[in-house]
Scaffold this motif. Structure first.
Motif, short mmCIF file in Angstrom:
data_model
loop_
_atom_site.label_atom_id
_atom_site.label_comp_id
_atom_site.label_asym_id
_atom_site.label_seq_id
_atom_site.Cartn_x
_atom_site.Cartn_y
_atom_site.Cartn_z
N THR A 1 29.82 74.97 22.29
CA THR A 1 28.87 75.97 21.82
C THR A 1 27.56 75.95 22.61
OG1 THR A 1 28.11 74.49 20.04
CG2 THR A 1 29.82 76.11 19.50
N PHE A 2 27.25 74.85 23.26
CA PHE A 2 26.06 74.84 24.12
C PHE A 2 26.26 75.82 25.28
CE2 PHE A 2 22.91 73.20 27.11
CZ PHE A 2 21.86 72.85 26.28
N ILE A 3 27.52 76.03 25.64
CA ILE A 3 27.84 77.01 26.68
C ILE A 3 27.95 78.41 26.10
CG2 ILE A 3 29.64 77.77 28.29
CD1 ILE A 3 30.22 74.81 28.83
N THR A 4 28.72 78.57 25.02
CA THR A 4 28.99 79.92 24.51
C THR A 4 27.74 80.60 23.96
OG1 THR A 4 29.66 79.01 22.35
CG2 THR A 4 31.40 79.38 23.99
N GLU A 5 26.74 79.82 23.55
CA GLU A 5 25.49 80.40 23.06
C GLU A 5 24.52 80.74 24.19
OE1 GLU A 5 23.82 77.74 20.21
OE2 GLU A 5 25.42 78.04 18.75
N GLY A 6 24.92 80.44 25.42
CA GLY A 6 24.06 80.77 26.56
C GLY A 6 23.02 79.72 26.88
N ARG A 7 23.06 78.60 26.20
CA ARG A 7 22.04 77.56 26.41
C ARG A 7 22.23 76.86 27.77
NH1 ARG A 7 19.34 77.11 21.66
NH2 ARG A 7 20.39 78.05 19.86
N TRP A 8 23.47 76.66 28.16
CA TRP A 8 23.70 76.05 29.46
C TRP A 8 23.27 76.99 30.58
CZ3 TRP A 8 23.53 72.32 32.47
CH2 TRP A 8 24.20 72.27 33.70
N LYS A 9 23.51 78.27 30.43
CA LYS A 9 23.11 79.23 31.46
C LYS A 9 21.60 79.16 31.70
CE LYS A 9 23.50 84.07 32.87
NZ LYS A 9 22.12 84.16 33.38
N SER A 10 20.82 79.03 30.64
CA SER A 10 19.37 78.99 30.80
C SER A 10 18.92 77.76 31.56
CB SER A 10 18.68 79.05 29.44
OG SER A 10 18.87 77.85 28.71
N VAL A 11 19.65 76.65 31.40
CA VAL A 11 19.35 75.44 32.17
C VAL A 11 19.84 75.62 33.61
CG1 VAL A 11 19.82 72.97 32.42
CG2 VAL A 11 19.42 73.93 30.15
N HIS A 12 21.08 76.05 33.74
CA HIS A 12 21.71 76.18 35.06
C HIS A 12 20.93 77.14 35.97
CE1 HIS A 12 24.92 77.61 37.88
NE2 HIS A 12 25.12 76.31 37.95
N ASP A 13 20.44 78.23 35.39
CA ASP A 13 19.70 79.21 36.19
C ASP A 13 18.44 78.62 36.80
OD1 ASP A 13 21.58 81.13 35.65
OD2 ASP A 13 20.38 82.22 34.17
N ASN A 14 17.88 77.60 36.17
CA ASN A 14 16.63 77.00 36.63
C ASN A 14 16.81 75.73 37.46
OD1 ASN A 14 14.27 78.60 35.42
ND2 ASN A 14 15.60 78.30 33.64
N LEU A 15 18.05 75.29 37.63
CA LEU A 15 18.30 74.07 38.39
C LEU A 15 17.91 74.24 39.85
CD1 LEU A 15 21.73 72.64 37.15
CD2 LEU A 15 19.45 71.67 36.79
N GLN A 16 17.28 73.22 40.40
CA GLN A 16 16.90 73.19 41.80
C GLN A 16 17.55 71.97 42.46
OE1 GLN A 16 14.93 75.58 43.26
NE2 GLN A 16 14.97 76.63 41.28
N PRO A 17 17.79 72.03 43.76
CA PRO A 17 18.31 70.85 44.45
C PRO A 17 17.41 69.64 44.18
CG PRO A 17 18.38 72.75 45.91
CD PRO A 17 17.62 73.19 44.68
N GLY A 18 18.04 68.52 43.87
CA GLY A 18 17.28 67.32 43.57
C GLY A 18 17.07 67.07 42.09
N ASP A 19 17.30 68.10 41.26
CA ASP A 19 17.18 67.92 39.81
C ASP A 19 18.33 67.06 39.30
OD1 ASP A 19 14.88 69.43 39.64
OD2 ASP A 19 15.89 71.26 38.99
N ILE A 20 18.20 66.61 38.07
CA ILE A 20 19.20 65.75 37.44
C ILE A 20 19.51 66.33 36.06
CG2 ILE A 20 19.72 63.41 36.62
CD1 ILE A 20 17.46 62.47 38.58
N VAL A 21 20.78 66.31 35.68
CA VAL A 21 21.18 66.76 34.35
C VAL A 21 21.88 65.60 33.63
CG1 VAL A 21 22.47 68.42 32.97
CG2 VAL A 21 21.49 69.13 35.17
#
Length: 256
Positions: free
Chosen positions: A76-96
């Motif tokens: 549900t973290f994916i289906t609710e769009g929450r992962w997209k909001s994180v993924h869209d802001n990821l930059q090289p060098g970031d950590i998840v």
């Protein structure tokens, strides 16, 4: 000619002035209420370890953003769009830092939460008409969703770290009960070549050293899953230590 050079320099300055420069990497935390409970401020005296973690990291070297939210599963973290909001802001060098599992054992399809995933780490799937969202959905395994987080993170030039779910206050004699979700999380991390922190085992071992009486009376308030601030602090310290042992060229020095 001189005027052209001046104009070119000014144009370059204007363009580069509006390009965001990342002065330090961001460490994103994604997960459920054991990572961030409620607003993350302890209003109900319950705390997730993610709300404490920055206290043990060198925040001059890394920015900590806790995007975890209670009640969510790896699905549900994916289906609710929450992962997209994180993924869209990821930059090289970031950590998840990824920790799910507590809610993945729930119902796959109901009109209440519909957050469960197929147990295991395989390629099985189930097509459902979701009673909660009223949408057709293909539900995958717990391990499949973790592998998606890993692959998506790597695709953005960021570094994924999988944590197995923090141990619950559930005992069998003097031993904390272990969950299969920890094993499946480790398998998914290995399959996708991601870093792995066996938080489940590390916390379970810590609780066993402290003893069931102390853990129950001093670290948990209302149930066997959610810790108070003292419990969250212990778990955050464990995560910070584990991060310090992972440091290499992909992970900068994060710990104080």
């Amino acid at each position: 000619m001189t005027n052209r050079i001046i104009l070119s320099v000014v144009s370059l300055w204007i363009i580069t002035s509006f390009i965001p420069i990342q002065d330090k990497p961001t460490l994103y935390l994604i997960g459920d209420s054991t990572v961030k409970n409620g607003s993350g401020q302890g209003a109900d005296k319950l705390w997730g370890w993610g709300s404490i973690l920055a206290d043990y990291l060198d925040t001059s070297q890394v920015r900590v953003v806790n995007k975890a939210i209670g009640g969510r599963s790896s699905r549900t973290f994916i289906t609710e769009g929450r992962w997209k909001s994180v993924h869209d802001n990821l930059q090289p060098g970031d950590i998840v830092l990824i920790q799910f599992g507590h809610n993945d054992g729930g119902a796959i399809n109901d009109d209440f939460r519909a957050r469960g995933t197929i147990k295991g780490n395989g390629e099985e799937f189930m097509e459902i008409d979701n009673l909660l969202t009223k949408r057709r959905e293909v539900v995958k395994s717990y391990g499949w969703y973790l592998r998606k987080y890993i692959a998506d993170t790597k695709a953005k030039g960021a570094t994924p770290i999988v944590c197995s779910l923090v141990a619950r206050n559930q005992w069998d004699g003097n031993k904390v009960k272990r969950s299969d979700y920890a094993k499946w999380a480790e398998e998914a991390a290995k399959q996708e070549g991601a870093y792995f922190i066996n938080l489940h085992e590390l916390v379970a071992e810590k609780y066993e050293k402290l003893g069931q009486g102390y853990v129950t009376d001093s670290l948990f308030l209302e149930d066997h899953t959610h810790t108070n601030r003292k419990g969250a602090t212990i778990n955050a310290q464990i995560v910070a230590l584990a991060l310090s042992l992972l440091q290499d060229e992909s992970i900068p020095s994060l710990v104080k």
